[in-house]
Design an enzyme around this catalytic site. Structure first.
Site, PDB file in Angstrom:
ATOM      1  N   ASP A  33     -58.210 -30.073 -17.517  1.00 27.30           N
ATOM      2  CA  ASP A  33     -58.304 -30.073 -16.056  1.00 27.30           C
ATOM      3  C   ASP A  33     -59.409 -29.113 -15.627  1.00 27.30           C
ATOM      4  O   ASP A  33     -59.514 -28.005 -16.150  1.00 27.30           O
ATOM      5  CB  ASP A  33     -56.950 -29.662 -15.454  1.00 27.30           C
ATOM      6  N   ILE A  34     -60.205 -29.562 -14.648  1.00 26.95           N
ATOM      7  CA  ILE A  34     -61.360 -28.753 -14.218  1.00 26.95           C
ATOM      8  C   ILE A  34     -60.926 -27.504 -13.438  1.00 26.95           C
ATOM      9  O   ILE A  34     -61.650 -26.509 -13.388  1.00 26.95           O
ATOM     10  CB  ILE A  34     -62.328 -29.637 -13.378  1.00 26.95           C
ATOM     11  N   HIS A  91     -48.328 -34.610  -3.523  1.00 27.20           N
ATOM     12  CA  HIS A  91     -49.407 -33.785  -4.079  1.00 27.20           C
ATOM     13  C   HIS A  91     -50.365 -34.564  -4.964  1.00 27.20           C
ATOM     14  O   HIS A  91     -51.115 -33.983  -5.748  1.00 27.20           O
ATOM     15  CB  HIS A  91     -48.831 -32.584  -4.849  1.00 27.20           C
ATOM     16  N   GLN A  92     -50.377 -35.903  -4.880  1.00 29.25           N
ATOM     17  CA  GLN A  92     -51.360 -36.660  -5.671  1.00 29.25           C
ATOM     18  C   GLN A  92     -52.688 -36.681  -4.918  1.00 29.25           C
ATOM     19  O   GLN A  92     -52.744 -37.119  -3.773  1.00 29.25           O
ATOM     20  CB  GLN A  92     -50.887 -38.097  -5.908  1.00 29.25           C
ATOM     21  N   VAL A  93     -53.734 -36.193  -5.583  1.00 32.88           N
ATOM     22  CA  VAL A  93     -55.071 -36.176  -4.989  1.00 32.88           C
ATOM     23  C   VAL A  93     -55.927 -37.271  -5.612  1.00 32.88           C
ATOM     24  O   VAL A  93     -56.685 -37.951  -4.920  1.00 32.88           O
ATOM     25  CB  VAL A  93     -55.734 -34.784  -5.189  1.00 32.88           C
ATOM     26  N   HIS A  98     -51.945 -39.892 -13.735  1.00 31.39           N
ATOM     27  CA  HIS A  98     -52.237 -38.820 -14.691  1.00 31.39           C
ATOM     28  C   HIS A  98     -51.011 -37.942 -14.865  1.00 31.39           C
ATOM     29  O   HIS A  98     -50.245 -37.719 -13.933  1.00 31.39           O
ATOM     30  CB  HIS A  98     -53.433 -37.977 -14.243  1.00 31.39           C
ATOM     31  N   PHE A  99     -50.864 -37.461 -16.061  1.00 27.70           N
ATOM     32  CA  PHE A  99     -49.798 -36.516 -16.397  1.00 27.70           C
ATOM     33  C   PHE A  99     -50.445 -35.152 -16.616  1.00 27.70           C
ATOM     34  O   PHE A  99     -51.356 -35.027 -17.428  1.00 27.70           O
ATOM     35  CB  PHE A  99     -49.076 -36.940 -17.680  1.00 27.70           C
ATOM     36  N   HIS A 100     -49.974 -34.150 -15.872  1.00 29.59           N
ATOM     37  CA  HIS A 100     -50.428 -32.787 -16.106  1.00 29.59           C
ATOM     38  C   HIS A 100     -49.592 -32.203 -17.240  1.00 29.59           C
ATOM     39  O   HIS A 100     -48.359 -32.233 -17.188  1.00 29.59           O
ATOM     40  CB  HIS A 100     -50.186 -31.903 -14.883  1.00 29.59           C
TER      41      HIS A 100
HETATM   42  P1  5GP Z   1     -53.188 -34.339  -8.622  1.00 27.43           P
HETATM   43  O1  5GP Z   1     -52.967 -33.348  -7.510  1.00 27.43           O
HETATM   44  O2  5GP Z   1     -53.829 -35.611  -8.154  1.00 27.43           O
HETATM   45  O3  5GP Z   1     -51.932 -34.571  -9.418  1.00 27.43           O
HETATM   46  O4  5GP Z   1     -54.177 -33.601  -9.611  1.00 27.43           O
HETATM   47  C1  5GP Z   1     -55.487 -34.006  -9.864  1.00 27.43           C
HETATM   48  C2  5GP Z   1     -56.062 -33.044 -10.887  1.00 27.43           C
HETATM   49  O5  5GP Z   1     -57.325 -33.540 -11.295  1.00 27.43           O
HETATM   50  C3  5GP Z   1     -56.295 -31.623 -10.338  1.00 27.43           C
HETATM   51  O6  5GP Z   1     -55.569 -30.688 -11.137  1.00 27.43           O
HETATM   52  C4  5GP Z   1     -57.807 -31.418 -10.467  1.00 27.43           C
HETATM   53  O7  5GP Z   1     -58.164 -30.121 -10.862  1.00 27.43           O
HETATM   54  C5  5GP Z   1     -58.182 -32.458 -11.528  1.00 27.43           C
HETATM   55  N1  5GP Z   1     -59.540 -32.968 -11.360  1.00 27.43           N
HETATM   56  C6  5GP Z   1     -60.083 -33.472 -10.224  1.00 27.43           C
HETATM   57  N2  5GP Z   1     -61.352 -33.867 -10.436  1.00 27.43           N
HETATM   58  C7  5GP Z   1     -61.617 -33.585 -11.740  1.00 27.43           C
HETATM   59  C8  5GP Z   1     -62.781 -33.770 -12.557  1.00 27.43           C
HETATM   60  O8  5GP Z   1     -63.834 -34.247 -12.134  1.00 27.43           O
HETATM   61  N3  5GP Z   1     -62.685 -33.369 -13.848  1.00 27.43           N
HETATM   62  C9  5GP Z   1     -61.544 -32.837 -14.362  1.00 27.43           C
HETATM   63  N4  5GP Z   1     -61.563 -32.488 -15.655  1.00 27.43           N
HETATM   64  N5  5GP Z   1     -60.430 -32.662 -13.630  1.00 27.43           N
HETATM   65  C10 5GP Z   1     -60.470 -33.024 -12.335  1.00 27.43           C
END
Ligand code: 5GP
Ligand code: ZN
Length: 136
Positions: A33-34, A91-93, A98-100
């Site tokens: 994750d970035i 909280h999905q962006v 995806h699974f964290h």
């Molecule tokens: P969400 O809130 O949708 O569950 O989490 C999305 C995740 O994707 C966030 O933790 C964010 O840091 C990660 N993310 C977003 N854009 C990128 C990217 O371009 N590269 C990587 N490696 N992670 C990303």
């Protein structure tokens, strides 16, 4: 839909956006994750594009399940949280499933969790589920 040209994670799969890949197969990709919540915070995704869990075919999901432990290997994390968000309010962006995988090395780092317990209409709820089971 196999992939979406505008989707950031589909572009990571294709290599159009750089990422640090941890694991890759025909159906699954794991990468760092970035913006990590802790050291080793990784994302594990199906290569099949879909916004929410129900949009992903079972064979892709089952392979993901078997791959989730993999990102832990490098850091040796023994405590961790798995998080899978569906929908903005949840909280999905990024709209690609995806699974964290988030190592929890101590109280301060990693995922913080609120757990707001509440009363519900349990009897009505049970009736709803009984009805659903009877139709399956
Ligand atoms: P969400 O809130 O949708 O569950 O989490 C999305 C995740 O994707 C966030 O933790 C964010 O840091 C990660 N993310 C977003 N854009 C990128 C990217 O371009 N590269 C990587 N490696 N992670 C990303
Ligand atoms: Zn996608």
């Amino acid at each position: 839909m196999a992939s979406l040209a505008s989707c950031i994670f589909c572009r990571i799969i294709k290599g159009e956006i750089p990422s640090f890949k941890l694991f890759e197969s025909d159906k699954t990709l794991a990468f760092l994750d970035i913006n990590p919540l802790s050291r080793g915070h990784a994302l594990v995704i199906p290569k099949h594009h879909g916004a929410k869990l129900a949009d992903i075919p079972d064979d892709h999901l089952s392979e993901i399940l078997a791959s989730l432990w993999y990102p832990l290997q490098a850091t040796g994390a023994t405590d961790y949280n798995l998080l899978q968000n569906n929908g903005r309010i949840a909280h999905q962006v990024v709209d690609h499933v995806h699974f964290h995988m988030i190592p929890k090395p101590n109280e301060k780092e990693g995922l913080g969790i609120g757990w707001p317990q509440q009363q519900t209409d349990m009897e009505k709820l049970k009736a709803l589920f009984e009805d659903l089971k009877s139709r399956m």
